[in-house]
Structure formats: C-alpha cells, structure tokens
Scaffold this motif. Structure first.
Motif, PDB file in Angstrom:
ATOM      1  N   ARG A   1       0.528 -10.780 -13.257  1.00 32.91           N
ATOM      2  CA  ARG A   1      -0.309  -9.979 -12.369  1.00 32.91           C
ATOM      3  C   ARG A   1      -1.604  -9.663 -13.126  1.00 32.91           C
ATOM      4  O   ARG A   1      -1.600  -9.521 -14.345  1.00 32.91           O
ATOM      5  N   LYS A   2      -2.683  -9.512 -12.397  1.00 33.20           N
ATOM      6  CA  LYS A   2      -3.963  -9.202 -13.027  1.00 33.20           C
ATOM      7  C   LYS A   2      -4.711  -8.206 -12.152  1.00 33.20           C
ATOM      8  O   LYS A   2      -4.725  -8.333 -10.928  1.00 33.20           O
ATOM      9  N   VAL A   3      -5.326  -7.218 -12.793  1.00 31.40           N
ATOM     10  CA  VAL A   3      -6.175  -6.244 -12.119  1.00 31.40           C
ATOM     11  C   VAL A   3      -7.581  -6.437 -12.671  1.00 31.40           C
ATOM     12  O   VAL A   3      -7.762  -6.572 -13.877  1.00 31.40           O
ATOM     13  N   GLN A   4      -8.561  -6.472 -11.783  1.00 34.58           N
ATOM     14  CA  GLN A   4      -9.947  -6.655 -12.204  1.00 34.58           C
ATOM     15  C   GLN A   4     -10.835  -5.589 -11.579  1.00 34.58           C
ATOM     16  O   GLN A   4     -10.633  -5.191 -10.436  1.00 34.58           O
ATOM     17  N   ILE A   5     -11.826  -5.158 -12.343  1.00 41.94           N
ATOM     18  CA  ILE A   5     -12.902  -4.328 -11.825  1.00 41.94           C
ATOM     19  C   ILE A   5     -14.147  -5.214 -11.804  1.00 41.94           C
ATOM     20  O   ILE A   5     -14.455  -5.881 -12.800  1.00 41.94           O
ATOM     21  N   ARG A   6     -14.831  -5.223 -10.678  1.00 38.58           N
ATOM     22  CA  ARG A   6     -16.053  -6.012 -10.570  1.00 38.58           C
ATOM     23  C   ARG A   6     -17.222  -5.086 -10.235  1.00 38.58           C
ATOM     24  O   ARG A   6     -17.074  -4.124  -9.499  1.00 38.58           O
ATOM     25  N   ARG A   7     -18.377  -5.408 -10.835  1.00 40.17           N
ATOM     26  CA  ARG A   7     -19.631  -4.758 -10.455  1.00 40.17           C
ATOM     27  C   ARG A   7     -20.491  -5.827  -9.812  1.00 40.17           C
ATOM     28  O   ARG A   7     -20.760  -6.875 -10.429  1.00 40.17           O
ATOM     29  N   ASN A   8     -20.900  -5.582  -8.588  1.00 41.13           N
ATOM     30  CA  ASN A   8     -21.717  -6.536  -7.827  1.00 41.13           C
ATOM     31  C   ASN A   8     -21.074  -7.918  -7.795  1.00 41.13           C
ATOM     32  O   ASN A   8     -21.753  -8.939  -7.849  1.00 41.13           O
ATOM     33  N   GLY A   9     -19.747  -7.950  -7.744  1.00 45.63           N
ATOM     34  CA  GLY A   9     -18.999  -9.205  -7.652  1.00 45.63           C
ATOM     35  C   GLY A   9     -18.722  -9.894  -8.971  1.00 45.63           C
ATOM     36  O   GLY A   9     -18.069 -10.930  -9.000  1.00 45.63           O
TER      37      GLY A   9
ATOM     38  N   GLY B   1     -27.545   1.092  -5.586  1.00 40.48           N
ATOM     39  CA  GLY B   1     -27.199  -0.118  -4.848  1.00 40.48           C
ATOM     40  C   GLY B   1     -26.135  -0.961  -5.519  1.00 40.48           C
ATOM     41  O   GLY B   1     -25.506  -1.792  -4.866  1.00 40.48           O
ATOM     42  N   ASP B   2     -25.941  -0.791  -6.838  1.00 40.97           N
ATOM     43  CA  ASP B   2     -24.823  -1.486  -7.495  1.00 40.97           C
ATOM     44  C   ASP B   2     -23.523  -1.005  -6.865  1.00 40.97           C
ATOM     45  O   ASP B   2     -23.434   0.135  -6.387  1.00 40.97           O
ATOM     46  N   TYR B   3     -22.507  -1.866  -6.857  1.00 42.31           N
ATOM     47  CA  TYR B   3     -21.222  -1.440  -6.309  1.00 42.31           C
ATOM     48  C   TYR B   3     -20.076  -1.916  -7.197  1.00 42.31           C
ATOM     49  O   TYR B   3     -20.212  -2.875  -7.962  1.00 42.31           O
ATOM     50  N   PHE B   4     -18.980  -1.204  -7.094  1.00 41.27           N
ATOM     51  CA  PHE B   4     -17.753  -1.549  -7.804  1.00 41.27           C
ATOM     52  C   PHE B   4     -16.652  -1.805  -6.786  1.00 41.27           C
ATOM     53  O   PHE B   4     -16.568  -1.114  -5.763  1.00 41.27           O
ATOM     54  N   ASP B   5     -15.800  -2.788  -7.081  1.00 34.92           N
ATOM     55  CA  ASP B   5     -14.568  -2.965  -6.314  1.00 34.92           C
ATOM     56  C   ASP B   5     -13.451  -3.331  -7.270  1.00 34.92           C
ATOM     57  O   ASP B   5     -13.677  -3.619  -8.451  1.00 34.92           O
ATOM     58  N   VAL B   6     -12.232  -3.261  -6.781  1.00 39.55           N
ATOM     59  CA  VAL B   6     -11.055  -3.576  -7.586  1.00 39.55           C
ATOM     60  C   VAL B   6     -10.323  -4.716  -6.898  1.00 39.55           C
ATOM     61  O   VAL B   6     -10.237  -4.776  -5.671  1.00 39.55           O
ATOM     62  N   THR B   7      -9.834  -5.669  -7.721  1.00 45.54           N
ATOM     63  CA  THR B   7      -9.127  -6.827  -7.183  1.00 45.54           C
ATOM     64  C   THR B   7      -7.756  -6.946  -7.827  1.00 45.54           C
ATOM     65  O   THR B   7      -7.513  -6.452  -8.924  1.00 45.54           O
ATOM     66  N   GLY B   8      -6.886  -7.632  -7.119  1.00 47.84           N
ATOM     67  CA  GLY B   8      -5.577  -7.973  -7.660  1.00 47.84           C
ATOM     68  C   GLY B   8      -5.389  -9.476  -7.607  1.00 47.84           C
ATOM     69  O   GLY B   8      -5.962 -10.163  -6.748  1.00 47.84           O
ATOM     70  N   GLN B   9      -4.610  -9.985  -8.542  1.00 47.64           N
ATOM     71  CA  GLN B   9      -4.267 -11.405  -8.559  1.00 47.64           C
ATOM     72  C   GLN B   9      -2.828 -11.494  -9.031  1.00 47.64           C
ATOM     73  O   GLN B   9      -2.405 -10.762  -9.931  1.00 47.64           O
ATOM     74  N   GLN B  10      -2.073 -12.396  -8.430  1.00 45.86           N
ATOM     75  CA  GLN B  10      -0.667 -12.528  -8.813  1.00 45.86           C
ATOM     76  C   GLN B  10      -0.251 -13.994  -8.742  1.00 45.86           C
ATOM     77  O   GLN B  10      -0.863 -14.776  -8.031  1.00 45.86           O
ATOM     78  N   GLY B  11       0.763 -14.324  -9.513  1.00 45.92           N
ATOM     79  CA  GLY B  11       1.242 -15.701  -9.580  1.00 45.92           C
ATOM     80  C   GLY B  11       2.728 -15.810  -9.320  1.00 45.92           C
ATOM     81  O   GLY B  11       3.455 -16.420 -10.094  1.00 45.92           O
ATOM     82  N   SER B  12       3.193 -15.226  -8.225  1.00 47.90           N
ATOM     83  CA  SER B  12       4.632 -15.206  -7.935  1.00 47.90           C
ATOM     84  C   SER B  12       5.126 -16.486  -7.273  1.00 47.90           C
ATOM     85  O   SER B  12       6.322 -16.692  -7.140  1.00 47.90           O
ATOM     86  N   GLY B  13       4.205 -17.333  -6.834  1.00 50.25           N
ATOM     87  CA  GLY B  13       4.598 -18.541  -6.128  1.00 50.25           C
ATOM     88  C   GLY B  13       4.503 -18.393  -4.616  1.00 50.25           C
ATOM     89  O   GLY B  13       4.670 -19.352  -3.885  1.00 50.25           O
ATOM     90  N   GLY B  14       4.243 -17.196  -4.136  1.00 53.75           N
ATOM     91  CA  GLY B  14       4.088 -16.917  -2.710  1.00 53.75           C
ATOM     92  C   GLY B  14       3.275 -15.650  -2.549  1.00 53.75           C
ATOM     93  O   GLY B  14       2.802 -15.073  -3.527  1.00 53.75           O
ATOM     94  N   ALA B  15       3.134 -15.214  -1.328  1.00 47.18           N
ATOM     95  CA  ALA B  15       2.405 -13.973  -1.083  1.00 47.18           C
ATOM     96  C   ALA B  15       3.182 -12.796  -1.669  1.00 47.18           C
ATOM     97  O   ALA B  15       4.405 -12.796  -1.697  1.00 47.18           O
TER      98      ALA B  15
END
Length: 167
Positions: free
Chosen positions: A92-100, A130-144
């Motif tokens: 599993r991975k958690v990411q913080i992005r600024r402006n993508g 105008g800068d923005y932050f979002d949080v993303t998730g990524q996972q590798g379980s083999g399915g949703a």
C-alpha cells in the motif's frame, strides 16, 4: 501510582509553548473522507469522495475538487492518511501531492485482520495562493480494494501554515 519524573527543561517547555502560540493564528484546514472509495489495483488514486471539513481557518477547503487549496502565501506542511480495508496481498502507498506533483509518501505493509492506515507528510513547502494539496492511495492487492472509514480510522488531509515568511 507514581508518575515518572518529567524531562521537560525550561527551554523545551518555552519552545513548545511559543510554537503552539505561533501556530494558533496561522491558516490551517483539515478534511476527512468518510465515504468508502474503491482503489483500482496499481493505480495512484486521489481520494475524491465528498470531504467533511473538520476546520478551515482561511477558506482553504475546495469541496468541489476534494482537496485543500492555499489562499495565503507562506510555508506549509501537509499530512495525509489513507486507511485501507483489511487484505493480506500486496503493498500500500500513501502520497501527498502539491499541484499534482508528489511531495511526500509512505509505504504500508498489508494487514489481514484490521484496517491498515498509512500516513504521509511533507517537509515545509513554500506555497503561493492557488497551490493545492491532495492525498492519494495506491495498492497492489491484485484487485480493487476499498478505503476503510469507521471508528478504527478515517482517511484525511490536513494542511497547516508553519511560518508566515514568503521567502
């Protein structure tokens, strides 16, 4: 019951209190994502369910785009959490992005019995309005795999100004 002796020195206590007072008047926003979201295997996915605003002192919550947008220039720190449903397969991975663009991340080991929270934070970043932050998730379980939201953990994004300097 005896409490252990404190290890606070006058300098540490003074520094901590001054830090809290400095932080008190700064722009900050904190949103939670309380609706389950399905994360496709292998895809970096921004949390995009309707956020709930916990606090917002500077009109920073962009509910339309489900993120936090800077309105006052300065140095900011962002912290995000994604709580993954229990599953024993894949990272599993958690990411913080600024402006993508990725500015902070962490890897989380899968957990088979309980929801698996992962947190990421950024170093202080100089931001403009105008800068923005979002949080993303990524996972590798083999399915949703769903995010998980309950009393055991809620996915969130928090952005705080740490200094009013603009350079």
């Amino acid at each position: 019951m005896a409490f252990p002796p404190h290890t606070w020195t006058y300098e540490l206590l003074t520094s901590a209190l001054l830090g809290l007072l400095e932080w008190r008047g700064k722009p900050k926003a904190y949103i939670t994502y309380t609706t389950t979201q399905s994360l496709t295997d292998g895809a970096v996915t921004a949390l995009n369910t309707a956020p709930t605003t916990v606090y917002d002192t500077d009109s920073m919550v962009d509910a339309t785009n489900k993120r936090i947008k800077i309105t006052s220039p300065g140095w900011y720190v962002a912290v995000g959490q994604v709580v993954f449903a229990a599953n024993s397969t894949g990272p599993r991975k958690v990411q913080i992005r600024r402006n993508g663009t990725l500015v902070g991340h962490s890897y989380v080991e899968p957990d088979t019995s309980t929801p698996c929270p992962g947190q990421a934070a950024t170093p202080p970043l100089l931001c403009t309005a105008g800068d923005y932050f979002d949080v993303t998730g990524q996972q590798g379980s083999g399915g949703a795999l769903n995010t998980y939201n309950s009393t055991e953990g809620v996915s969130f994004l928090s952005v705080h100004m740490v200094d009013s300097a603009t350079s």
